[in-house]
Write an enzyme that holds these catalytic residues in place. Structure first.
Site, short mmCIF file in Angstrom:
data_model
loop_
_atom_site.label_atom_id
_atom_site.label_comp_id
_atom_site.label_asym_id
_atom_site.label_seq_id
_atom_site.Cartn_x
_atom_site.Cartn_y
_atom_site.Cartn_z
N LYS A 97 0.84 -1.21 0.00
CA LYS A 97 0.00 0.00 0.00
C LYS A 97 0.87 1.25 0.00
O LYS A 97 0.64 2.18 -0.78
CB LYS A 97 -0.89 -0.01 1.25
CG LYS A 97 -1.51 1.35 1.57
CD LYS A 97 -2.36 1.31 2.81
CE LYS A 97 -1.64 1.54 4.12
NZ LYS A 97 -1.34 2.93 4.46
N ASN A 98 1.86 1.28 0.87
CA ASN A 98 2.63 2.52 1.04
C ASN A 98 3.60 2.81 -0.10
O ASN A 98 4.24 3.85 -0.14
CB ASN A 98 3.33 2.54 2.41
CG ASN A 98 2.31 2.68 3.54
OD1 ASN A 98 1.14 3.00 3.29
ND2 ASN A 98 2.74 2.41 4.76
N CYS A 111 -5.05 7.73 9.44
CA CYS A 111 -5.31 7.14 10.76
C CYS A 111 -4.95 8.12 11.86
O CYS A 111 -4.02 8.91 11.74
CB CYS A 111 -4.49 5.86 10.92
SG CYS A 111 -5.19 4.45 10.06
N ARG A 148 -0.23 14.80 13.05
CA ARG A 148 0.54 14.43 11.85
C ARG A 148 0.68 15.67 10.97
O ARG A 148 0.02 15.80 9.94
CB ARG A 148 -0.13 13.27 11.11
CG ARG A 148 -0.15 11.99 11.93
CD ARG A 148 -0.82 10.85 11.20
NE ARG A 148 0.02 10.22 10.20
CZ ARG A 148 -0.35 9.18 9.47
NH1 ARG A 148 -1.55 8.66 9.63
NH2 ARG A 148 0.46 8.64 8.58
N ASP A 163 4.79 0.48 11.95
CA ASP A 163 3.58 -0.16 11.43
C ASP A 163 3.43 -1.61 11.88
O ASP A 163 2.34 -2.18 11.80
CB ASP A 163 3.55 -0.09 9.89
CG ASP A 163 3.42 1.34 9.39
OD1 ASP A 163 3.03 2.21 10.19
OD2 ASP A 163 3.73 1.58 8.21
N ARG A 200 -8.37 -0.57 4.76
CA ARG A 200 -7.51 0.43 4.13
C ARG A 200 -6.16 -0.16 3.74
O ARG A 200 -5.49 0.35 2.85
CB ARG A 200 -7.24 1.57 5.11
CG ARG A 200 -8.48 2.33 5.47
CD ARG A 200 -8.16 3.43 6.40
NE ARG A 200 -7.23 4.33 5.72
CZ ARG A 200 -6.84 5.49 6.16
NH1 ARG A 200 -7.29 5.90 7.32
NH2 ARG A 200 -6.02 6.23 5.49
N1 EPU Z 1 6.13 14.52 10.74
C1 EPU Z 1 6.15 15.87 11.06
N2 EPU Z 1 6.08 16.78 10.05
C2 EPU Z 1 5.97 16.41 8.75
C3 EPU Z 1 5.96 15.04 8.41
C4 EPU Z 1 6.03 14.11 9.44
O1 EPU Z 1 6.24 16.22 12.24
O2 EPU Z 1 5.91 17.31 7.89
C5 EPU Z 1 6.20 13.52 11.81
C6 EPU Z 1 4.90 12.70 11.91
O3 EPU Z 1 3.92 13.39 12.65
C7 EPU Z 1 5.37 11.43 12.55
C8 EPU Z 1 6.79 11.26 11.98
O4 EPU Z 1 7.19 12.56 11.51
O5 EPU Z 1 5.44 11.59 13.92
C9 EPU Z 1 6.88 10.25 10.85
O6 EPU Z 1 6.07 10.65 9.78
P1 EPU Z 1 6.34 10.25 8.27
O7 EPU Z 1 6.19 11.47 7.46
O8 EPU Z 1 7.61 9.47 8.16
O9 EPU Z 1 5.14 9.26 7.99
P2 EPU Z 1 4.05 9.35 6.88
O10 EPU Z 1 4.66 9.62 5.57
O11 EPU Z 1 2.92 10.19 7.33
C10 EPU Z 1 4.26 6.82 6.29
C11 EPU Z 1 3.32 5.65 6.20
C12 EPU Z 1 2.86 5.27 7.59
C13 EPU Z 1 4.08 4.90 8.42
C14 EPU Z 1 5.07 6.08 8.43
C15 EPU Z 1 6.37 5.77 9.15
C16 EPU Z 1 2.26 5.99 4.08
C17 EPU Z 1 1.04 6.28 3.32
N3 EPU Z 1 2.18 6.02 5.39
O12 EPU Z 1 3.51 7.87 6.90
O13 EPU Z 1 2.05 4.11 7.42
O14 EPU Z 1 3.69 4.61 9.73
O15 EPU Z 1 5.39 6.46 7.08
O16 EPU Z 1 6.98 4.67 8.58
O17 EPU Z 1 3.30 5.70 3.49
C18 EPU Z 1 0.32 2.61 7.92
O18 EPU Z 1 0.55 2.05 6.83
O19 EPU Z 1 -0.45 2.12 8.80
C19 EPU Z 1 0.95 3.90 8.21
C20 EPU Z 1 0.51 4.72 9.15
#
Ligand code: EPU
Length: 419
Positions: A22-23, A116, A121, A306, A398
């Protein structure tokens, strides 16, 4: 409203193919906006988040079809630069459309993404990085109005934290920038290399180094192409946790075992036998599980956030006390109270959960709090005595393609019913 009914206590066994990631699929679908010609994508999982991404593409004017895991997208003409609020709210990944639409058209209007509930976030890193690339971003009544009147300009971006989404957004935006972009402290998750692989297929010049630097040399136009999305490492970890918790022997095919190194180590500590060859992972859980050394969730290649919830579900029955510290999200223990309804003994303090193994879990009525937390409840239910009902399963849908079908193939007693 649908629910899953699970009768626990059956050992799992057999071989299944793991779905596409998915990601990876979501940012790659956003990347279709960049292509000047038709794109064909394979191994795209049949998930509600994928359909949300396809709806966003349609809104932008990209004609898409989905059949048997294959997406055909025709982005020859982009008709709109706006993503409707309702679609933005459907998932976190909607934000990566920003970089792609900007690169292709020079403008984009959208609102803040959903996803989620795992604590705050923010998207500050995305916004700051895009501004560094020359994008003007203003916020009005919750809408982000973005344009790059002088084009996207390559630059050096030092991320304060290796954010997966921010790295993807920059890669998408910089692919058609003038000059070179270097992302330091970029995310190193395998999904980043997969996005780079797709971008290279459509003509982008992207290099990802294992040390966390991504270099993108901008090109004027990108073409079409065909790409197969990598296997879902978190689904693999979830089914391994399910088999470890319920007992049994399973083989997962269509995986990349090295993506799971940090997770595999935990299964081995718990007393499971894990072996792999080429694209297969074999897990055998014949003996009672034991507690493991402290788990810290951290960016890849460390233990993934995850997989935290499914592994916690597995550890609820391990002999001894295990400790998990969640370092990525501030509110990712919402499955703990639900696991407690099934007899688990877990206490939390801030970012740390202490799991004291119990002899038995019992079937109960529980509710999925988020995607991975919901999957954790399914793992626990398979290991519990009696019947468990899991509600709010749209969150599980999802990320897991027809989870009851996959688990039935492994011998579980699980069915979906309308509430
Ligand atoms: N963060 C910030 N500011 C930003 C971006 C991120 O503070 O501008 C913080 C977030 O709040 C969080 C941390 O940095 O505390 C990590 O966030 P990241 O941006 O790495 O995660 P993401 O891109 O929002 C993806 C996956 C998540 C997975 C995380 C970490 C997707 C669609 N989602 O999220 O997947 O947990 O990376 O590996 O790729 C899931 O599949 O269940 C899921 C939540």
């Amino acid at each position: 409203m649908q629910k899953l009914i699970i009768n626990g206590g059956r050992r799992l066994g057999g071989e299944i193919k793991v779905q596409g990631a998915k990601n990876s699929a979501l940012p790659i679908l956003a990347g279709c906006v960049l292509a000047g010609e038709k794109v064909k994508l394979y191994n795209i999982p049949e998930l509600s988040d994928v359909f949300a991404a396809l709806r966003i593409l349609s809104c932008l004017g990209v004609r898409c079809t989905y059949e048997n895991g294959c997406v055909t997208a025709d982005p020859t003409v982009i008709e709109s630069v706006c993503v409707p609020d309702a679609l933005m709210r459907e998932m976190r990944s909607s934000i990566v459309f920003l970089g792609a639409v900007l690169a292709r058209t020079g403008e984009c209007r959208l609102t803040f993404p959903g996803g989620c509930e795992l604590g705050p976030r923010p998207i500050d890193m995305h916004i700051r990085a895009l501004r560094q690339l020359g994008v003007s971003i203003t916020e009005k009544y919750g809408e982000l109005i973005c344009s790059c009147p002088h084009g996207v300009k390559g630059t050096v971006i030092n991320l304060p934290f290796p954010s997966v989404g921010a790295t993807e957004n920059i890669m998408l935006c910089a692919s058609m920038a003038e000059g070179e972009t270097v992302i330091n402290n970029a995310a190193r998750e395998p999904e980043i290399e997969d996005l780079a692989g797709f971008l290279r297929t459509i003509g982008a010049k992207v290099r990802v180094s294992p040390s966390g630097t991504v270099r993108i040399k901008g090109v004027k136009t990108l073409h079409g192409g065909e790409y197969t999305v990598m296997p879902d490492r978190i689904c693999a970890a979830t089914f391994m946790a399910a088999a470890a918790a319920a007992g049994g022997e399973i083989t997962l095919k269509g995986t990349v075992p090295s993506h799971l190194n940090a997770v595999t180590e935990v299964f081995e500590q718990a007393g499971c036998l894990v072996a792999d060859s080429e694209d297969k992972i074999f897990l055998s859980a014949k003996k009672p599980l034991r507690a493991v050394r402290e788990i810290q969730t951290l960016p890849y290649p460390a233990f993934p956030t995850d997989a935290q919830a499914p592994i916690m579900a597995m550890l609820t029955k391990a002999e001894g006390t295990s400790v998990i510290t969640e370092n990525i999200f501030t509110s990712r223990f919402r499955h703990v109270d639900e696991l407690a309804r099934m007899g688990a003994d877990i206490s939390t303090e801030g970012r740390t959960a202490v799991i004291r193994g119990v002899k038995k879990l019992y079937g109960a009525k529980v509710m999925a709090p988020d995607l991975r937390g919901g999957a954790a409840l399914v793992c626990a239910a398979l290991a519990a005595e009696g019947e468990t009902t899991v509600t709010n399963i749209k969150l599980i849908d999802r990320g897991y393609e027809n989870i009851e079908k996959t688990l039935t193939e492994l011998g579980a007693d699980i069915r979906r019913e309308k509430s």
